[in-house]
Design an enzyme around this catalytic site. Structure first.
Site, PDB file in Angstrom:
ATOM      1  N   ARG A 199       2.718  15.673  -5.794  1.00  0.00           N
ATOM      2  CA  ARG A 199       1.315  15.497  -6.134  1.00  0.00           C
ATOM      3  C   ARG A 199       0.777  16.860  -6.560  1.00  0.00           C
ATOM      4  NH1 ARG A 199      -3.440  12.548  -2.615  1.00  0.00           N
ATOM      5  NH2 ARG A 199      -5.135  12.901  -4.090  1.00  0.00           N
ATOM      6  N   GLY A 248      -4.326  -0.748   6.640  1.00  0.00           N
ATOM      7  CA  GLY A 248      -5.722  -0.414   6.871  1.00  0.00           C
ATOM      8  C   GLY A 248      -6.644  -1.599   6.746  1.00  0.00           C
ATOM      9  N   ASP A 299       0.874  -1.168   0.000  1.00  0.00           N
ATOM     10  CA  ASP A 299       0.000   0.000   0.000  1.00  0.00           C
ATOM     11  C   ASP A 299       0.917   1.225   0.000  1.00  0.00           C
ATOM     12  OD1 ASP A 299      -2.271   1.552   0.171  1.00  0.00           O
ATOM     13  OD2 ASP A 299      -2.321   1.491   2.351  1.00  0.00           O
TER      14      ASP A 299
END
Length: 1297
Positions: free
Chosen positions: A724, A925, A538
């Site tokens: 980003r 998660g 992840d």
């Protein structure tokens, strides 16, 4: 001839309508059915009854119907009694045999038992009992109306229309509904499909308009009770089995049954001590296993049970509000969401109001999410089109079970309502818990090979069994002795201590992992981790830090980029549209006075230093269903604040001045990759639209004259550096748009003709250890893949930044589009690094942009080929559905998978496993739970929900645990191989010894067995497993199975060596001049006086030696075999490159030295009490020296064979280790002489290694793709799915010019 059948209610048979009468209940004038026709009828019935449940789904199963058969039950009962219960055990282990042995095949609609078999590669069988319940109707979503003709289960049922008759025959109005339960899901009989099916809630085939118009009023009490009969109690019940049940299940394991058989046999043979030792070990193993299993159940039960039962208020059809327990909820109930929040007990769609929800249980992100009510298409037909409701598609409007509703927003006089759509195990949380309770089995070659190896030992035992019986009969041995000795040879060959011995290495590895902060709830997975050659990571919180930082902004004026600015809260930008967009275009909310929301939005809003105020309930009533959220700059940013010297006043808002109200919000959509808001500056007449999102998407929706010409170049520079990037846009709306019109306007009407305003550059920092860990994995030939819920461009840049994608490598983006408007599904291929070039005016394709295929010497290096695939979750779903043939090719080089939903992560893990990768998964998660459970090695960096599903949990949230786990897994795997080989040799050595002694009607003594089994075997097994893992990951993996060339050669060569030297000692002792068949009067130690007192001393002790234990052959073989156990233990205890050298294992070294010294001592210097205890006889000193010579020769030959012949010559010539040490089934071509080449060819053909075709599918596929001219796809091409009617392939390549 076509036959038509009818169903006879009398005898439940199929009959042909051409005879108009059932052949079982009456006669007919017509001729009877021919045998051929009867045969065809039976065949048709068999063919018709092959049904499926969960068709085309992941858990698809075949289903067969059976009825209990009394005469079969009687036969099975007799068989169980005659077999002493063994048949019952066999039927317990094999459910398909149990059903077929006790039942007869029948039609599904009449069956009493169903037999299920999964359609995957495992073909697992299950059985379930069919139950019947009375009901007023056949379907829960239909209104029950008993005063009609209904059909249930294929039988016509007539109900009277007279009320009096109805009351008189009240029981007749109920229909018998048949169902069975499997893996916590109920399957009901479906007449239309003529099969069993899961009862669905309102999450399928229900239109959004119907949810508002037909279901929003709630259920009447009668309708509620009717539906509850079908859906049952709304709970996710994780029952913790009693210790007794777990004990029975564990004890009935085949290994423990075999141990019980062995213990009974040994006690019968008066071999009590070793039997007691085995019993103690078995008890310890069972208790440990029970503790671990029960602990997992308790953890899962506590996780699920927390807040699972609450009191909820529901609306009834008569507008009444009733308070019930959440366990009584059924699909169709309309529940009220309390203003102070609650834990959702079901999946529900929001009908009115707004909720702030924490979905960390599902997504892993502890970020509040705003849920808005589902739009009613009938109210706004132009703005919202009617469509079928789906929790996945409409998740913005769906409250999922287990999520925490923090607070609600509603309007005066209106309640926040939600319609229950799914309950129990059908909910999102229920499906997650089911995946944990009933995971797919993980196939591992070691365990499959272990059973094959044991089977071969059973064959060897069978040979010894027959030999013992024949030899004993020929020598007229008593029947009782024949039975005991022949069965004893089986327990010798198949060691009962094997499970405990195999577990030792895993237990030690588990302890070492615990010391470094890695906890394991599935110890068997440790071995599998030693084979991992691909790890999925992840991104957020795993590879990178949790939060984002604002690096800077770059505004646009007059279609030109200005210089980057570090701060956006300067005075000059205070009232700019750029800052206004940052202040309004977000989904932030205040929870108990604290600003909460998406981390990106939070960072962006904090960067400008503004203040957010939300309207109170009284204020919202004034605006007629409008919820204005107001943002304003803090006083310290205001020009007026410059005159103030009071520091305490700097945080106060302006009493009057510049503030913006958010009129309407179009939430962020991962499909659209953007969000938009409509806002209004206080005092302004016209409203503004602000939009932010993916730069390419925003630029395409803006006026081209406002987009800088160097937009692509600037964007590429930022993304290459790992930033980003988010683009902002603005538009002044027409003055005719009123507040009320804005509430109904479509999103597309707003998000067009925007003015491009610039870029926000965010930085997602990598964790400090990430690059180094990934580099270690790459050096070890372990492939890494990123699976994230983040957007693709960010994921690609992070993959480059951390070294997952090298700077010179090409990234191919697969953009898959589903079928639409008659067009087939297609995949558009874009090259991420040349995106800007593709949009330029030149259509030419640069040849340098096409990745080069590199031919590597080793197949493992194929993963380093210079191209990687990247795709998002939507494209992945389309490819899985429409491009099955492409899936293996894409996952072979797929490195970045973005915007992946939790179930898609699991599907990706399965796709990788389908091409024979051993897959690890590292996530933090609950949205990773399915993938963590499905992967061969799942590592959770969170101690919350994910740790329950994950086999491994790291205390430190760092991926540095991954190489540590793989190193320990490799060490444990090699330890398992060593122990298995040693236990196999122990069995064969003892088998050889006993077989040779049986030939002279002798055997080993009880205390000789005890010394070998306890003092040598158990001590060696439990100490040779203590070698810790090697300090670093090497580039080759250990073998995955026992049935491999090197391991088989190692075992077989040592068996031959041990057999040769035992046989040599057995026959050589008979050739000695002093040898004679031993009697109580024999004394070979003193050949001059064979009748002295020594013989008298021995005579008193051995006169009752019924089993003829004391003899020269026994003593010789006892010493030789005792040394052989220690020799093979040393030979098999290999260290580098997977374990530390055995000389660093001090307990093992110490135990081996002590045993060597002791055995040499009692052999060279006999001690009478020890000889008497072990039932040894005295042999001349010169024979003792010859035994020493035999032992030394045995040791030298064993060591040279293992370390020189096998490891240095055979391994390098036949199995060909490459530079990194990875074994390859290829033949090198060095400049050798003809004789050497012939030898190589002979060895290659002998071991089946002439063919270079690799066994792993991914390696074989990589070889094929090297010579495929159409792969990888070229830039700006499209792969289009073919229509189903075309049989030749499933896709075609179309080049788009």
């Amino acid at each position: 001839m076509t036959l038509t059948f009818f169903f006879c209610c009398c005898c439940r048979c199929l009959s042909c309508c051409m005879y108009e009468i059932c052949p079982h209940t009456g006669s007919s004038d017509r001729s009877s059915i021919s045998q051929v026709e009867k045969f065809h009828i039976i065949l048709n019935m068999e063919k018709e009854e092959k049904k499926y449940v969960n068709k085309a789904e992941e858990d698809e199963m075949e289903i067969y119907g059976y009825d209990l058969c009394r005469w079969k039950l009687v036969l099975v009962t007799v068989g169980v009694i005659c077999s002493g219960g063994f048949l019952l055990l066999l039927l317990y282990w094999m459910p398909q045999w149990r059903v077929k042995a006790t039942c007869k095949r029948t039609a599904l609609k009449d069956c009493e038992v169903v037999l299920l078999r999964t359609t995957d590669e495992f073909k697992i069988w299950f059985c379930a009992k069919v139950r019947v319940m009375p009901s007023l109707g056949a379907s829960p979503l239909q209104n029950p109306n008993p005063i009609v003709h209904k059909v249930s289960n294929g039988h016509a049922v007539h109900f009277s229309e007279s009320a009096a008759e109805e009351n008189k025959n009240d029981s007749k109005k109920y229909l018998p509904i048949r169902y069975f339960t499997h893996h916590s899901v109920k399957y009901f009989w479906n007449d239309s499909a003529q099969s069993f099916d899961v009862v669905r809630g309102l999450d399928e085939s229900t239109f959004c308009s119907a949810i508002h118009n037909e279901h929003s009023t709630g259920l009447t009490k009668g309708m509620h009770d009717y539906r509850k009969a079908f859906y049952g109690v709304n709970e996710i019940a994780v029952k913790v089995p009693s210790i007794f049940k777990l004990l029975v299940k564990e004890v009935l394991n085949p290994f423990y049954i075999f141990q019980l058989f062995s213990v009974i046999l040994w006690i019968t043979d008066e071999y009590h001590y070793y039997a007691l030792a085995i019993v103690i070990m078995s008890v310890i193993s069972i208790v440990s296993s029970l503790y671990t299993i029960r602990k997992q159940y308790v953890m899962l039960h506590d996780m699920v049970a927390a807040h699972s039962i609450v009191r909820v208020s529901v609306c009834r059809g008569n507008q009444e509000i009733e308070e019930i327990l959440s366990t009584d909820l059924v699909p169709g109930d309309t529940m009220l969401i309390p203003s102070n929040g609650t834990i959702m007990p079901c999946d529900a769609v929001l009908l009115s109001g707004t909720c702030i929800v924490n979905e960390s249980m599902l997504t892993g992100e502890s970020v509040p999410v705003t849920k808005i009510n589902l739009p009613n298409p009938s109210e706004y037909p132009k703005a919202v089109g009617d469509e079928i409701y789906s929790p996945e598609v409409h998740k913005r409007h769906t409250l999922f079970c287990g999520t925490n509703v923090i607070q609600t927003r509603f309007y005066t006089g209106e309640l926040v309502k939600a319609l229950v759509v799914r309950t129990g195990f059908s909910t999102a949380k229920g499906q997650l818990v089911r995946s944990i309770l009933y995971p797919k089995p993980t196939d591992f070659k070691l365990y499959r090979d272990a059973y094959l190896f044991l089977l071969s030992l059973v064959v060897v035992a069978g040979i010894g069994f027959l030999y013992t019986i024949v030899n004993s009969i020929l020598n007229e041995v008593p029947a009782r002795t024949i039975i005991i000795e022949s069965l004893d040879i089986i327990t010798i060959t198949v060691p009962p201590a094997l499970p405990a011995a195999m577990t030792a290495g895993i237990v030690y590895a588990q302890r070492r992992l615990k010391k470094i902060g890695i906890f394991c709830i599935s110890p068997q997975r440790i071995n599998i981790c030693g084979q991992l050659n691909l790890v999925c990571f992840d991104k957020t919180g795993t590879l990178t830090e949790d939060g984002l930082d604002l690096w800077g902004i770059q505004r646009v004026e007059n279609a030109r980029f200005l210089l980057p600015e570090e701060r956006a809260c300067s005075e000059s930008l205070l009232k700019s549209e750029f800052v206004a967009c940052m202040a309004t275009c977000h989904s932030l909310t205040k929870i108990e006075g604290v600003l909460s929301g998406d981390p990106l939005d939070l960072k962006m809003f904090e960067a400008i230093g503004w203040i957010l105020e939300e309207a109170t309930e009284e204020e919202t009533a004034l605006h007629n269903r409008i919820m204005p959220t107001v943002v304003r700059p803090s006083k310290q940013l205001s020009p007026e604040s410059k005159q103030s010297t009071d520091q305490e006043m700097e945080l106060f808002e302006l009493s009057t001045g510049y503030e913006i109200g958010i009129v309407r919000q179009f939430p962020f959509s991962s499909v659209l990759q953007r969000m938009c808001v409509i806002a209004r500056v206080l005092g302004e007449k016209r409203m503004d639209a602000y939009m932010k999102g993916a730069p390419e998407v925003i630029a395409s929706l803006c006026k081209q004259e406002t987009v800088p010409v160097d937009f692509e170049r600037v964007l590429e520079e930022y993304t290459k550096q790992g930033f980003r990037v988010i683009a902002l846009a603005h538009r002044k709306l027409e003055s005719k748009l009123t507040w009320h019109k804005v509430q109904t306007i479509s999103r597309d009407a707003i998000e067009s003709n925007m003015d491009f305003m610039g870029l926000i550059i965010m930085q997602n920092k990598l964790k400090q250890e990430t690059p180094a860990v990934l580099e270690d994995l790459h050096k070890a030939n372990i492939r890494t893949v990123m699976v994230t819920g983040d957007n693709m461009l960010t994921a690609i840049s992070v993959a480059r930044d951390c070294g997952m994608i090298l700077p010179q490598d090409k990234v191919i983006i697969a953009e898959a589009l589903p079928p639409k408007d008659g067009q087939a599904a297609r995949i558009n291929w874009h090259y991420a690094d040349t995106l800007a070039k593709c949009t330029s005016s030149s259509p030419a394709i640069n040849s340098e942009d096409i990745p080069v295929k590199l031919v590597h010497e080793s197949l493992e290096d194929l993963q380093m080929t210079k191209y990687h695939f990247a795709m998002n979750g939507k494209s992945f779903a389309v490819i899985l559905e429409h491009f099955q043939d492409l899936v293996p090719k894409l996952v072979l080089h797929g490195t970045v998978f973005a915007r992946m939903a939790p179930d898609q992560k699991t599907q990706l893990v399965e796709a990788l496993q389908n091409v024979d990768y051993y897959v690890g998964m590292c996530g933090d998660g609950a949205n990773d739970c399915g993938a963590l459970k499905r992967a061969h090695g799942g590592i959770s960096l969170s101690e919350l929900e994910a740790s329950v599903a994950s086999p491994f949990t790291s205390r430190t949230p760092s991926i540095s645990c991954v190489p540590k786990l793989i190193r320990e897994g490799r060490a444990a795997l090699i330890t398992s191989f060593c122990v298995f080989k040693f236990m196999a040799l122990y069995s064969i050595i003892q088998y050889i010894t006993v077989t040779l002694l049986y030939s002279i009607l002798s055997n080993l003594g009880d205390f000789q067995f005890l010394f070998i089994d306890l003092a040598i075997i158990l001590v060696v097994v439990f100490t040779m497993s203590l070698n810790p893992a090697w300090t670093e990951l090497v580039a080759r993996r250990p073998p995955s199975g026992l049935i491999s060339g090197p391991l088989l050669c190692s075992v077989l060569s040592q068996i031959i060596i041990c057999l040769a030297f035992q046989t040599l000692g057995f026959f050589w002792v008979k050739q000695q001049s002093w040898y004679e068949p031993w009697t109580a009067d024999s004394d070979a130690c003193n050949v001059l006086d064979a009748k002295n007192t020594s013989s008298a001393q021995h005579g008193n002790e051995t006169i009752h030696d019924e089993h003829y234990i004391k003899n020269y052959e026994n003593t010789t073989l006892f010493f030789i075999s005792s040394f052989q156990y220690l020799i093979v233990a040393i030979v098999f205890s290999k260290g580098k490159p997977f374990r530390q050298p055995c000389y660093k294992n001090f307990p093992f070294v110490l135990s081996v030295i002590v045993l060597y010294v002791f055995i040499f001592f009692i052999m060279l210097h006999p001690v009478e009490p020890i000889d008497a205890f072990l039932e040894l006889v005295c042999v001349p000193p010169e024979w003792r020296l010859r035994i020493v010579i035999i032992v030394i020769l045995n040791a030298v030959v064993s060591v040279l064979t293992e370390n020189v012949l096998l490891d240095m010559i055979l391994w390098k010539v036949v199995f060909n280790r490459d530079k990194q040490g990875e074994s390859r089934l290829t033949i090198p071509q060095p400049p050798q002489e003809t004789g050497d080449r012939c030898g190589v060819c002979f060895l290659s053909s002998l071991f089946g290694c002439r063919e270079k075709t690799p066994k792993a599918k991914y390696m074989h596929l990589a070889q094929e793709l090297l010579v495929d001219p159409e792969w990888p796809p070229k830039p700006r091409t499209t792969t289009e799915a073919k229509v189903p009617s075309q049989e030749n392939g499933s896709y075609q390549i179309i080049t788009v010019t």
